[in-house]
Design a protein around this motif. Structure first.
Motif, PDB file in Angstrom:
ATOM      1  N   TYR A   4       8.475  50.261 -25.677  1.00  0.00           N
ATOM      2  CA  TYR A   4       8.750  48.685 -25.686  1.00  0.00           C
ATOM      3  C   TYR A   4       7.127  47.961 -25.753  1.00  0.00           C
ATOM      4  CZ  TYR A   4       8.845  43.807 -24.142  1.00  0.00           C
ATOM      5  OH  TYR A   4       8.773  42.456 -24.166  1.00  0.00           O
ATOM      6  N   LEU A 207      12.098  48.376 -34.880  1.00  0.00           N
ATOM      7  CA  LEU A 207      13.186  47.224 -34.863  1.00  0.00           C
ATOM      8  C   LEU A 207      14.275  47.428 -34.261  1.00  0.00           C
ATOM      9  CD1 LEU A 207      13.105  46.523 -38.948  1.00  0.00           C
ATOM     10  CD2 LEU A 207      12.065  45.141 -37.068  1.00  0.00           C
ATOM     11  N   THR A 208      14.546  48.633 -33.707  1.00  0.00           N
ATOM     12  CA  THR A 208      15.976  49.052 -32.933  1.00  0.00           C
ATOM     13  C   THR A 208      15.319  48.435 -31.519  1.00  0.00           C
ATOM     14  OG1 THR A 208      16.450  50.848 -34.322  1.00  0.00           O
ATOM     15  CG2 THR A 208      17.492  50.701 -32.020  1.00  0.00           C
ATOM     16  N   LEU A 210      13.175  46.319 -30.625  1.00  0.00           N
ATOM     17  CA  LEU A 210      13.070  44.604 -30.510  1.00  0.00           C
ATOM     18  C   LEU A 210      14.409  44.364 -30.574  1.00  0.00           C
ATOM     19  CD1 LEU A 210      10.740  42.934 -30.971  1.00  0.00           C
ATOM     20  CD2 LEU A 210      11.244  42.888 -33.358  1.00  0.00           C
ATOM     21  N   HIS A 211      15.552  44.637 -31.128  1.00  0.00           N
ATOM     22  CA  HIS A 211      16.696  44.382 -30.938  1.00  0.00           C
ATOM     23  C   HIS A 211      17.371  44.655 -29.810  1.00  0.00           C
ATOM     24  CE1 HIS A 211      20.630  42.976 -32.482  1.00  0.00           C
ATOM     25  NE2 HIS A 211      21.079  43.970 -32.441  1.00  0.00           N
ATOM     26  N   HIS A 213      15.733  44.943 -26.819  1.00  0.00           N
ATOM     27  CA  HIS A 213      14.976  43.818 -25.928  1.00  0.00           C
ATOM     28  C   HIS A 213      15.711  42.549 -26.112  1.00  0.00           C
ATOM     29  CE1 HIS A 213      12.426  40.829 -24.774  1.00  0.00           C
ATOM     30  NE2 HIS A 213      11.836  40.486 -25.793  1.00  0.00           N
TER      31      HIS A 213
ATOM     32  N   VAL B   8      17.024  43.017 -41.111  1.00  0.00           N
ATOM     33  CA  VAL B   8      16.514  42.147 -40.051  1.00  0.00           C
ATOM     34  C   VAL B   8      16.989  40.765 -40.255  1.00  0.00           C
ATOM     35  CG1 VAL B   8      14.096  40.909 -40.006  1.00  0.00           C
ATOM     36  CG2 VAL B   8      14.259  43.449 -40.148  1.00  0.00           C
ATOM     37  N   ARG B  11      20.155  40.696 -38.297  1.00  0.00           N
ATOM     38  CA  ARG B  11      20.024  40.533 -36.883  1.00  0.00           C
ATOM     39  C   ARG B  11      19.505  39.111 -36.407  1.00  0.00           C
ATOM     40  NH1 ARG B  11      16.735  46.147 -36.034  1.00  0.00           N
ATOM     41  NH2 ARG B  11      18.492  47.402 -36.103  1.00  0.00           N
ATOM     42  N   TYR B  12      18.925  38.339 -37.372  1.00  0.00           N
ATOM     43  CA  TYR B  12      18.227  37.040 -37.014  1.00  0.00           C
ATOM     44  C   TYR B  12      19.092  35.973 -37.601  1.00  0.00           C
ATOM     45  CZ  TYR B  12      14.734  39.672 -34.707  1.00  0.00           C
ATOM     46  OH  TYR B  12      14.064  40.710 -33.925  1.00  0.00           O
ATOM     47  N   PHE B  82       9.033  37.483 -24.416  1.00  0.00           N
ATOM     48  CA  PHE B  82       8.641  39.184 -24.097  1.00  0.00           C
ATOM     49  C   PHE B  82       8.147  38.911 -22.830  1.00  0.00           C
ATOM     50  CE2 PHE B  82       7.975  38.281 -28.803  1.00  0.00           C
ATOM     51  CZ  PHE B  82       8.704  39.262 -29.290  1.00  0.00           C
ATOM     52  N   TRP B  83       8.196  40.235 -22.231  1.00  0.00           N
ATOM     53  CA  TRP B  83       7.852  40.298 -20.764  1.00  0.00           C
ATOM     54  C   TRP B  83       6.183  40.873 -21.156  1.00  0.00           C
ATOM     55  CZ3 TRP B  83      10.955  38.231 -18.203  1.00  0.00           C
ATOM     56  CH2 TRP B  83      12.566  38.382 -18.528  1.00  0.00           C
TER      57      TRP B  83
END
Lengths: 233, 83
Positions: A4, A207-208, A210-211, A213, B8, B11-12, B82-83
């Motif tokens: 990550y 990307l995976t 990110l997804h 997450h 992408v 997904r979005y 994001f963390w």
């Protein structure tokens, strides 16, 4: 194996912490930073916060990180500034600085990724008396052990604590005037989010991650969030 | 590459994005539809969405919005936590 943190570094995500850069600026405004202040930005990432403090407050800023890509991006950013930032490739668990050197130490989503006892000992050591530690860290509320394990293994967190546990750790390590606030992820305002860009060279593996997450942050809703805390030596 | 942009965009789907194309144009809007070749974005109002500085895009009429060839996409900017 890509992690990550590698994804954050590769995408060059600035302000990769809950609340984004707008929360950082709000916190800084309350700190009364002077030109003579010595500030340490722990886990500076791409260097957005450190650069902002240097430019905005003309303070004496030191930044550290250990991720090679983050360090490179921070170095490039600092090179363009009119006020210097001192950048070190070092871990918070063992700092190359003498004791009682800093007025303020900032940790933006860092302490969750390291040994907490070592990090807090080092922070305490290098802070001047009455120096302040400000931190924004992931926190949870009523997650089960299995859920916690799921989250920590994906992100590479060393621990996932509740607001009360964060508070207890800070007291245990000698800090005073501990103030904490918990915010669930679901309450994040759009303004507090962080912009990021996907370019053609981002791999499918990244990307995976990110997804996954994004899926996780939605899945746990109000039980996963972040804690802002401030305390004094 | 188009396959990656297809994934992408799927997904979005429903999110507000800023699409940079290979000709230097920037398109801002909410993803309303994705086909194997194109992504469609609908205009968003004059609201501040995470510092993108979105202005109002008028004159697109009704429907899915503005279509952009997936093969023409250079980058897609989004906002996240994001963390």
């Amino acid at each position: 194996m890509t992690t990550y943190l590698d994804v954050l570094a590769e995408l060059g995500i600035d302000s990769a912490h809950p609340g984004g850069f707008s929360l950082t600026k709000n916190i800084l405004r309350k700190l009364n930073i002077q030109q003579t202040s010595s500030i340490l930005d722990v886990g500076c990432g791409t260097g957005q916060t450190a650069a902002y403090i240097a430019e905005q407050y003309r303070a004496n800023v030191t930044a550290i990180d250990i991720h090679p890509t983050m360090l490179q991006k921070a170095k490039e950013r600092f090179a363009s500034l009119s006020h210097p930032v001192h950048l070190y490739n070092t871990s918070i668990e063992s700092l190359p600085f003498s004791s009682e050197q800093f007025d303020v130490i900032l940790c933006e989503s860092v302490l969750s990724f390291v040994s907490l006892s070592k990090a807090l000992q080092e922070i305490y050591r290098v802070l001047k008396p009455k120096g302040k530690l400000l931190s924004i860290e992931v926190a949870h509320s009523q997650l089960t052990e299995t859920e916690k394990k799921d989250i920590t293994s994906f992100y590479g967190f060393r621990h996932l604590l509740t607001e009360q546990q964060w508070e207890a750790y800070l007291h245990k390590n000698g800090f005073h005037k501990v103030q904490t606030a918990y915010h669930p992820v679901m309450q994040q305002r759009v303004l507090a989010a962080t912009p990021f860009t996907i370019t053609a060279d981002v791999s499918e593996e990244m990307l995976t991650i990110l997804h996954t997450h994004e899926h996780m942050t939605k899945q746990y809703g109000r039980r996963l969030g972040y804690c802002i805390f401030s305390c004094e030596k | 590459m188009s396959q990656q942009w297809y994934n992408v965009c799927c997904r979005y789907h429903g999110q507000v994005v800023r699409i940079h194309d290979k000709f230097g144009n920037v398109h801002i809007g909410r993803i309303t539809r994705v086909t194997p070749n194109r992504v469609y974005i609908a205009p968003v109002g004059r609201r501040n969405l995470g510092g993108f500085g979105f202005g109002f895009y008028g004159g697109w009429g009704w429907g899915w919005g503005f279509g952009i060839a997936l093969a023409a996409i250079a980058a897609i900017a989004l906002i996240g936590l994001f963390w």
